[in-house]
Design a protein around this motif. Structure first.
Motif, PDB file in Angstrom:
ATOM      1  N   GLU A   1      96.714 -49.090 120.734  1.00 37.29           N
ATOM      2  CA  GLU A   1      96.794 -50.304 121.561  1.00 37.29           C
ATOM      3  C   GLU A   1      95.442 -50.663 122.201  1.00 37.29           C
ATOM      4  O   GLU A   1      95.105 -51.837 122.324  1.00 37.29           O
ATOM      5  N   GLN A   2      94.694 -49.646 122.594  1.00 37.98           N
ATOM      6  CA  GLN A   2      93.384 -49.932 123.203  1.00 37.98           C
ATOM      7  C   GLN A   2      92.497 -50.712 122.227  1.00 37.98           C
ATOM      8  O   GLN A   2      91.829 -51.659 122.610  1.00 37.98           O
ATOM      9  N   CYS A   3      92.526 -50.313 120.969  1.00 36.00           N
ATOM     10  CA  CYS A   3      91.711 -51.013 119.969  1.00 36.00           C
ATOM     11  C   CYS A   3      92.193 -52.449 119.778  1.00 36.00           C
ATOM     12  O   CYS A   3      91.389 -53.376 119.699  1.00 36.00           O
ATOM     13  N   LEU A   4      93.512 -52.608 119.709  1.00 37.24           N
ATOM     14  CA  LEU A   4      94.067 -53.949 119.494  1.00 37.24           C
ATOM     15  C   LEU A   4      93.557 -54.934 120.536  1.00 37.24           C
ATOM     16  O   LEU A   4      93.368 -56.112 120.258  1.00 37.24           O
ATOM     17  N   ASN A   5      93.326 -54.434 121.745  1.00 36.07           N
ATOM     18  CA  ASN A   5      92.927 -55.299 122.854  1.00 36.07           C
ATOM     19  C   ASN A   5      91.423 -55.270 123.127  1.00 36.07           C
ATOM     20  O   ASN A   5      90.959 -55.856 124.095  1.00 36.07           O
ATOM     21  N   CYS A   6      90.704 -54.595 122.295  1.00 37.35           N
ATOM     22  CA  CYS A   6      89.267 -54.399 122.544  1.00 37.35           C
ATOM     23  C   CYS A   6      88.471 -55.606 122.034  1.00 37.35           C
ATOM     24  O   CYS A   6      88.688 -56.063 120.913  1.00 37.35           O
ATOM     25  N   PRO A   7      87.525 -56.108 122.816  1.00 36.81           N
ATOM     26  CA  PRO A   7      86.745 -57.281 122.365  1.00 36.81           C
ATOM     27  C   PRO A   7      85.850 -57.014 121.161  1.00 36.81           C
ATOM     28  O   PRO A   7      85.387 -57.962 120.535  1.00 36.81           O
ATOM     29  N   VAL A   8      85.580 -55.734 120.840  1.00 38.46           N
ATOM     30  CA  VAL A   8      84.727 -55.489 119.659  1.00 38.46           C
ATOM     31  C   VAL A   8      85.536 -54.913 118.480  1.00 38.46           C
ATOM     32  O   VAL A   8      84.963 -54.378 117.534  1.00 38.46           O
ATOM     33  N   TYR A   9      86.845 -55.068 118.557  1.00 41.77           N
ATOM     34  CA  TYR A   9      87.714 -54.492 117.519  1.00 41.77           C
ATOM     35  C   TYR A   9      87.330 -54.960 116.109  1.00 41.77           C
ATOM     36  O   TYR A   9      87.256 -54.165 115.169  1.00 41.77           O
ATOM     37  N   ASP A  10      87.028 -56.248 115.945  1.00 40.43           N
ATOM     38  CA  ASP A  10      86.746 -56.742 114.585  1.00 40.43           C
ATOM     39  C   ASP A  10      85.489 -56.120 113.990  1.00 40.43           C
ATOM     40  O   ASP A  10      85.323 -56.106 112.774  1.00 40.43           O
ATOM     41  N   ILE A  11      84.621 -55.608 114.837  1.00 44.41           N
ATOM     42  CA  ILE A  11      83.383 -55.004 114.341  1.00 44.41           C
ATOM     43  C   ILE A  11      83.544 -53.484 114.216  1.00 44.41           C
ATOM     44  O   ILE A  11      83.193 -52.885 113.217  1.00 44.41           O
ATOM     45  N   CYS A  12      84.137 -52.891 115.225  1.00 44.13           N
ATOM     46  CA  CYS A  12      84.311 -51.423 115.217  1.00 44.13           C
ATOM     47  C   CYS A  12      85.455 -51.000 114.295  1.00 44.13           C
ATOM     48  O   CYS A  12      85.370 -49.979 113.621  1.00 44.13           O
ATOM     49  N   GLY A  13      86.515 -51.782 114.304  1.00 46.12           N
ATOM     50  CA  GLY A  13      87.683 -51.465 113.469  1.00 46.12           C
ATOM     51  C   GLY A  13      88.428 -50.212 113.900  1.00 46.12           C
ATOM     52  O   GLY A  13      89.232 -49.674 113.147  1.00 46.12           O
TER      53      GLY A  13
ATOM     54  N   ASN B   1      94.885 -42.951 118.633  1.00 48.34           N
ATOM     55  CA  ASN B   1      93.773 -42.883 119.587  1.00 48.34           C
ATOM     56  C   ASN B   1      92.657 -43.794 119.082  1.00 48.34           C
ATOM     57  O   ASN B   1      92.557 -44.034 117.885  1.00 48.34           O
ATOM     58  N   PRO B   2      91.780 -44.224 120.003  1.00 47.14           N
ATOM     59  CA  PRO B   2      90.526 -44.831 119.509  1.00 47.14           C
ATOM     60  C   PRO B   2      89.655 -43.731 118.917  1.00 47.14           C
ATOM     61  O   PRO B   2      89.928 -42.545 119.122  1.00 47.14           O
ATOM     62  N   THR B   3      88.611 -44.108 118.183  1.00 40.93           N
ATOM     63  CA  THR B   3      87.726 -43.072 117.647  1.00 40.93           C
ATOM     64  C   THR B   3      87.085 -42.265 118.781  1.00 40.93           C
ATOM     65  O   THR B   3      86.863 -42.777 119.880  1.00 40.93           O
ATOM     66  N   MET B   4      86.762 -41.012 118.466  1.00 38.17           N
ATOM     67  CA  MET B   4      85.984 -40.155 119.384  1.00 38.17           C
ATOM     68  C   MET B   4      84.714 -40.849 119.858  1.00 38.17           C
ATOM     69  O   MET B   4      84.166 -40.546 120.892  1.00 38.17           O
ATOM     70  N   TYR B   5      84.199 -41.736 118.998  1.00 38.03           N
ATOM     71  CA  TYR B   5      82.916 -42.396 119.273  1.00 38.03           C
ATOM     72  C   TYR B   5      83.120 -43.769 119.929  1.00 38.03           C
ATOM     73  O   TYR B   5      82.234 -44.626 119.869  1.00 38.03           O
ATOM     74  N   CYS B   6      84.302 -43.967 120.513  1.00 34.00           N
ATOM     75  CA  CYS B   6      84.655 -45.294 121.052  1.00 34.00           C
ATOM     76  C   CYS B   6      83.593 -45.844 122.009  1.00 34.00           C
ATOM     77  O   CYS B   6      83.076 -46.949 121.817  1.00 34.00           O
ATOM     78  N   LYS B   7      83.263 -45.084 123.031  1.00 37.79           N
ATOM     79  CA  LYS B   7      82.314 -45.616 124.023  1.00 37.79           C
ATOM     80  C   LYS B   7      80.942 -45.856 123.375  1.00 37.79           C
ATOM     81  O   LYS B   7      80.250 -46.807 123.710  1.00 37.79           O
TER      82      LYS B   7
ATOM     83  N   MET C   1      80.471 -46.802 120.330  1.00 36.42           N
ATOM     84  CA  MET C   1      80.551 -48.046 119.562  1.00 36.42           C
ATOM     85  C   MET C   1      80.494 -49.260 120.484  1.00 36.42           C
ATOM     86  O   MET C   1      79.849 -50.256 120.162  1.00 36.42           O
ATOM     87  N   VAL C   2      81.177 -49.161 121.624  1.00 37.61           N
ATOM     88  CA  VAL C   2      81.125 -50.282 122.576  1.00 37.61           C
ATOM     89  C   VAL C   2      79.673 -50.525 122.993  1.00 37.61           C
ATOM     90  O   VAL C   2      79.183 -51.651 122.988  1.00 37.61           O
ATOM     91  N   ARG C   3      78.968 -49.444 123.332  1.00 38.62           N
ATOM     92  CA  ARG C   3      77.588 -49.625 123.803  1.00 38.62           C
ATOM     93  C   ARG C   3      76.680 -50.156 122.684  1.00 38.62           C
ATOM     94  O   ARG C   3      75.898 -51.074 122.892  1.00 38.62           O
TER      95      ARG C   3
ATOM     96  N   GLY D   1      87.839 -52.642 131.234  1.00 37.57           N
ATOM     97  CA  GLY D   1      89.010 -53.328 130.661  1.00 37.57           C
ATOM     98  C   GLY D   1      89.991 -52.376 129.989  1.00 37.57           C
ATOM     99  O   GLY D   1      91.194 -52.651 129.909  1.00 37.57           O
ATOM    100  N   PHE D   2      89.501 -51.243 129.537  1.00 41.28           N
ATOM    101  CA  PHE D   2      90.384 -50.303 128.851  1.00 41.28           C
ATOM    102  C   PHE D   2      91.469 -49.746 129.762  1.00 41.28           C
ATOM    103  O   PHE D   2      92.496 -49.286 129.287  1.00 41.28           O
ATOM    104  N   SER D   3      91.231 -49.761 131.073  1.00 45.13           N
ATOM    105  CA  SER D   3      92.258 -49.192 131.964  1.00 45.13           C
ATOM    106  C   SER D   3      93.226 -50.262 132.470  1.00 45.13           C
ATOM    107  O   SER D   3      94.161 -49.962 133.203  1.00 45.13           O
TER     108      SER D   3
END
Ligand code: SF4
Length: 419
Positions: free
Chosen positions: A321-333, A349-355, A357-359, A393-395
């Motif tokens: 769900e976190q990914c579905l709502n993430c503003p960079v989802y289309d790029i990070c996937g 879960n989001p990827t281990m490298y989530c933060k 990827m956001v940065r 936003g993730f929280s």
């Protein structure tokens, strides 16, 4: 029907190196021990027949065949010529892209000539300057393989067949890595994130700091590399960066199993003819890729009924769900499926490298926007990405809810369920 056009043939199940981070031999799964050492030509022939039948049904005209291992160059040169002849005779209507992925330690002039003659491109794995490469990529006697690999890389320039694959090691100072790549005259480089998941942190990630909102060691490393790379007029092609830039600029249909929203149309053939989903998932737990499907008794399409294949194929749609709502989802996937694994939630879960990827994605977007005139930015009407805002936003409560079916599917992959 699922569209698979990339086929990884594990023609050798053993390797002449013993890299410490290898998902095949040193992480979670030892089932390779039960495999024949090499794939027989009989298995290749049967595979080619079934490939022909599948591609006809699925209207696929172009396929990529990757000779992989273990170490594929443990086989003899004749073997490759025989394989290619089998494919071209059995499925003559297909257009082929043949590639061999090697550790490079036996790749000499004789091999390059053969690969060139048969139009096989080469990917060589190297992990940076000698000091770092030799820490991980070692022979079974513990000796580093750098000197041999560099010989192969230098020789490869003459044949223009070669691209390098580098597993990211954030302990390598960027200047050192970049000057090494320049010294070797690398023209094509791809970067891989180290395998690992929530219960087995990849090297370079400090588990004790993982929950810190500002802890993004991989992004920090990538950003430094990006800055040097971007200003180098004679820079090598780095697929990871180039794809991210294009996706940030709105290009669709890009990416791979690590980033983007494309489907993962990849299938693996083991030495005994087993048909499986990609083997890097093996870092999750023993046997995750195993099933009863074998090319000698099944069609290629039989893998499409397999749960692991289904979730991997659409991994960039099957996200938490976190990914579905993430503003960079289309790029990070949502990242590579294996990097999302935890014994508690499976792949939910989001990827281990989530933060990270956001940065990284925010940085690239900001950097591109900084190069544009203010008026153009206004006309584009884009939301300027800010790392801190996305993380906060993730929280918050999510607008988009994950379906019960997807959540059930993702969380069903847990070690104890299959073991
Ligand atoms: S950045 Fe994190 S939350 Fe966003 S899509 Fe990637 S893994 Fe998911």
């Amino acid at each position: 029907m699922y569209k698979v056009s990339s086929f990884v043939l594990k023609i050798a199940s053993r390797c002449n190196l013993n890299c410490s981070y290898c998902y095949m031999y040193n992480m979670g799964d030892s089932t390779y021990m039960n495999q024949p050492k090499f794939m027989s030509l009989d298995t290749v022939k049967i595979f080619a027949e079934k490939l022909r039948d599948y591609c006809k049904k699925a209207t696929i005209e172009y396929v990529q065949i990757v000779f992989h291992g273990g170490e594929p160059l443990l086989l003899q040169p004749d073997y490759f010529e025989d394989c290619i002849a089998i494919f071209k005779e059995t499925a003559p209507n297909l257009e082929y892209n043949f590639t061999v992925q090697t550790n490079g330690v036996t790749l000499d002039e004789k091999w390059y000539k053969l690969l060139q003659k048969n139009d096989i491109s080469v990917g060589i794995s190297i992990d940076g300057p000698k000091k770092y490469h030799d820490e991980y990529r070692v022979f079974h006697n513990g000796k580093g393989s750098y000197d041999k690999v560099v010989e192969a890389v230098k020789l490869g320039k003459k044949y223009n067949l070669m691209g390098l694959l580098l597993v990211v090691n954030i302990h390598i100072p960027i200047e050192e890595l970049y000057s090494e790549m320049k010294k070797l005259g690398v023209e094509r480089l791809n970067l891989l994130l180290p395998d690992g998941h929530y219960d087995q942190a990849p090297f370079g990630l400090d588990e004790n700091r993982f929950d810190e909102a500002d802890y993004t060691p991989y992004a920090n490393w990538f950003i430094e590399l990006y800055k040097i790379w971007k200003y180098d007029k004679d820079r090598p092609s780095i697929y990871f960066f180039e794809s991210l830039i294009k996706m940030v600029m709105g290009e669709e249909g890009l990416g791979n199993q690590l980033i983007g929203r494309r489907t993962n149309g990849v299938l693996v053939l083991e030495t005994d003819g087993s048909i499986e989903v990609v083997d890097s998932l093996r870092a999750c737990f023993e046997g995750i890729t195993r099933n009863e499907i074998n090319i000698h008794s099944n069609k290629l399409e039989d893998l499409f009924e397999n749960d692991t294949f289904q979730v991997y194929y659409s991994a960039h749609d099957n996200v938490c769900e976190q990914c579905l709502n993430c503003p960079v989802y289309d790029i990070c996937g949502g990242g590579f499926l294996g990097h999302r694994y935890s014994n508690e939630n499976g792949f939910d879960n989001p990827t281990m490298y989530c933060k990270d990827m956001v940065r990284l994605i925010s940085f690239i977007q900001n950097d591109i926007l900084d190069s544009l005139p203010e008026n153009t930015i206004k006309q584009l009407d884009v939301d300027i990405l800010k790392y801190e805002n996305i993380i906060k936003g993730f929280s918050r409560n999510n607008d988009l809810k994950i379906t019960t079916e997807t959540q059930k599917k993702l969380s069903s992959f847990k070690k104890e369920v299959i073991a």
